[in-house]
Design an enzyme around this catalytic site. Structure first.
Site, PDB file in Angstrom:
ATOM      1  N   HIS A  52       0.951  -1.154  -0.012  1.00  0.00           N
ATOM      2  CA  HIS A  52       0.052  -0.112  -0.011  1.00  0.00           C
ATOM      3  C   HIS A  52       0.896   1.141   0.091  1.00  0.00           C
ATOM      4  O   HIS A  52       0.356   2.304   0.357  1.00  0.00           O
ATOM      5  CB  HIS A  52      -1.045   0.156   1.196  1.00  0.00           C
ATOM      6  CG  HIS A  52      -2.182  -1.203   1.476  1.00  0.00           C
ATOM      7  ND1 HIS A  52      -2.935  -1.295   0.280  1.00  0.00           N
ATOM      8  CD2 HIS A  52      -1.978  -2.193   1.998  1.00  0.00           C
ATOM      9  CE1 HIS A  52      -3.762  -2.060   0.540  1.00  0.00           C
ATOM     10  NE2 HIS A  52      -3.139  -2.890   1.618  1.00  0.00           N
ATOM     11  N   ARG A  77       7.292  -6.224   3.080  1.00  0.00           N
ATOM     12  CA  ARG A  77       5.993  -6.809   2.649  1.00  0.00           C
ATOM     13  C   ARG A  77       5.858  -6.471   0.967  1.00  0.00           C
ATOM     14  O   ARG A  77       5.883  -5.521   0.531  1.00  0.00           O
ATOM     15  CB  ARG A  77       4.881  -6.210   3.202  1.00  0.00           C
ATOM     16  CG  ARG A  77       3.547  -6.930   2.973  1.00  0.00           C
ATOM     17  CD  ARG A  77       2.241  -6.718   3.548  1.00  0.00           C
ATOM     18  NE  ARG A  77       1.934  -5.157   3.596  1.00  0.00           N
ATOM     19  CZ  ARG A  77       0.533  -4.814   3.882  1.00  0.00           C
ATOM     20  NH1 ARG A  77      -0.137  -5.666   4.327  1.00  0.00           N
ATOM     21  NH2 ARG A  77       0.210  -3.491   4.061  1.00  0.00           N
ATOM     22  N   ASP A  91      16.899 -11.806  -3.647  1.00  0.00           N
ATOM     23  CA  ASP A  91      18.250 -11.262  -4.223  1.00  0.00           C
ATOM     24  C   ASP A  91      18.479 -10.028  -3.939  1.00  0.00           C
ATOM     25  O   ASP A  91      19.550  -9.704  -3.735  1.00  0.00           O
ATOM     26  CB  ASP A  91      18.122 -11.479  -5.867  1.00  0.00           C
ATOM     27  CG  ASP A  91      18.283 -12.859  -6.338  1.00  0.00           C
ATOM     28  OD1 ASP A  91      18.424 -13.847  -5.337  1.00  0.00           O
ATOM     29  OD2 ASP A  91      17.826 -13.030  -7.545  1.00  0.00           O
ATOM     30  N   GLU A 160      -5.742 -12.580   6.715  1.00  0.00           N
ATOM     31  CA  GLU A 160      -6.540 -11.389   6.645  1.00  0.00           C
ATOM     32  C   GLU A 160      -7.736 -11.540   6.040  1.00  0.00           C
ATOM     33  O   GLU A 160      -8.294 -10.507   5.249  1.00  0.00           O
ATOM     34  CB  GLU A 160      -5.504 -10.222   6.156  1.00  0.00           C
ATOM     35  CG  GLU A 160      -5.034 -10.400   4.758  1.00  0.00           C
ATOM     36  CD  GLU A 160      -4.071  -9.229   4.403  1.00  0.00           C
ATOM     37  OE1 GLU A 160      -4.277  -8.061   5.068  1.00  0.00           O
ATOM     38  OE2 GLU A 160      -3.052  -9.405   3.545  1.00  0.00           O
ATOM     39  N   ASP A 186      -8.308  -5.743   6.567  1.00  0.00           N
ATOM     40  CA  ASP A 186      -8.745  -6.544   5.481  1.00  0.00           C
ATOM     41  C   ASP A 186      -9.695  -7.659   6.087  1.00  0.00           C
ATOM     42  O   ASP A 186     -10.666  -7.958   5.467  1.00  0.00           O
ATOM     43  CB  ASP A 186      -7.773  -6.983   4.851  1.00  0.00           C
ATOM     44  CG  ASP A 186      -7.160  -5.942   3.551  1.00  0.00           C
ATOM     45  OD1 ASP A 186      -8.193  -5.767   2.895  1.00  0.00           O
ATOM     46  OD2 ASP A 186      -5.906  -5.866   3.824  1.00  0.00           O
TER      47      ASP A 186
END
Length: 279
Positions: A52, A77, A91, A160, A186
């Site tokens: 977000h 995240r 990576d 969620e 959520d």
């Protein structure tokens, strides 16, 4: 001779070694400066969010650099649990992944494969091998990285939705899932209670997920920006909690300043506040 290096301790290892719940905050501003301020605050972990927030590989990398000088665990995240994107994050040197919108044990198992290298087994990993070119192995300066890469990664999956809460114990029990994290916002929306993460039914669902994950022997975290909610979930057994976000802190604090120094004057004086002549 190149310098031989060791990687920082994972968030999973920190959770296992901790004698108290780990308290953290979100960094949503995509700012290395703000990430560094948060990292030096004394909190245990920071979540660099790309679901977000306006983060990409470059901004995440810069924030990883910024927080690396501090004794804080950076968790990142991604916007989605896509194996290709996860490969890029790993990576890049991301060690602690929080993957959103995980609704089943099968999905969680797929994510475990995404963070592991293939080992010749049918159910082995699917992570592409490019560590020699990447920061993850510090460009081959971490000795034996390929053989022990899994030990350098923490996978946290985010519960969620009502469907995920119903199988929270199964998700938490998936081999390779290091922790689960409950997202009440959520979750509330999935229950028809959008914008009401503090609703009693949502709270009950969060507590149910905490109990299920704990019974599976898996650490469980919760997003809780309201102090009373954070305290409730900590008392219920949460191992880690996110208690704020950089952008929210800035928004509320700046509003409080405006209300204190402008609001009262606007309400009683049509001419507005008196300009300051010194600073």
């Amino acid at each position: 001779m190149p310098i031989r290096m060791n990687l920082p301790q994972t968030f999973a290892a920190r959770l296992a070694a901790a004698d108290r719940p780990q308290i953290g905050m979100w960094v949503c501003s995509a700012s290395p400066l703000v990430a560094e301020i948060a990292a030096g605050s004394g909190l245990d972990w920071v979540l660099i969010d790309a679901e977000h927030s306006p983060n990409d590989l470059q901004t995440i990398l810069h924030q990883l650099y910024a927080v690396s000088a501090y004794p804080v665990a950076p968790v990142v995240r991604p916007p989605i649990g896509d194996p290709v994107l996860i490969k890029q994050y790993l990576d890049l040197g991301v060690q602690n992944l929080l993957v959103p919108m995980v609704h089943s044990a099968e999905h969680a198992a797929e994510l475990v494969q995404a963070v592991r290298y293939p080992d010749g087994a049918d159910d082995g990993g699917v992570r592409g091998v490019g560590a020699a070119l990447a920061r993850s192995s510090r460009w081959n300066r971490v000795e034996g990285y390929l053989g022990r890469a899994s030990d350098s990664i923490s996978l946290i999956v985010q519960i969620e939705s009502a469907a995920a809460v119903a199988v929270a114990g199964e998700i938490a029990a998936v081999d390779g899932v290091d922790a689960v994290f409950v997202g009440p916002a959520d979750l509330a929306a999935s229950m028809g209670l959008v914008g009401q993460p503090g609703h009693p039914d949502v709270v009950a669902a969060v507590l149910s997920a905490i109990r299920a994950a704990t019974a599976a022997g898996t650490p469980v975290g919760v997003n809780a920006f309201v102090p009373a909610d954070a305290e409730r979930y900590l008392e219920a057994g949460a191992s880690f909690v996110a208690v704020g976000a950089d952008v929210a802190i800035l928004a509320r604090a700046s509003e409080a300043l405006a209300e204190r120094f402008i609001g009262s004057r606007d309400s009683g004086d049509a001419t507005g506040p008196t300009p300051r002549t010194s600073y």
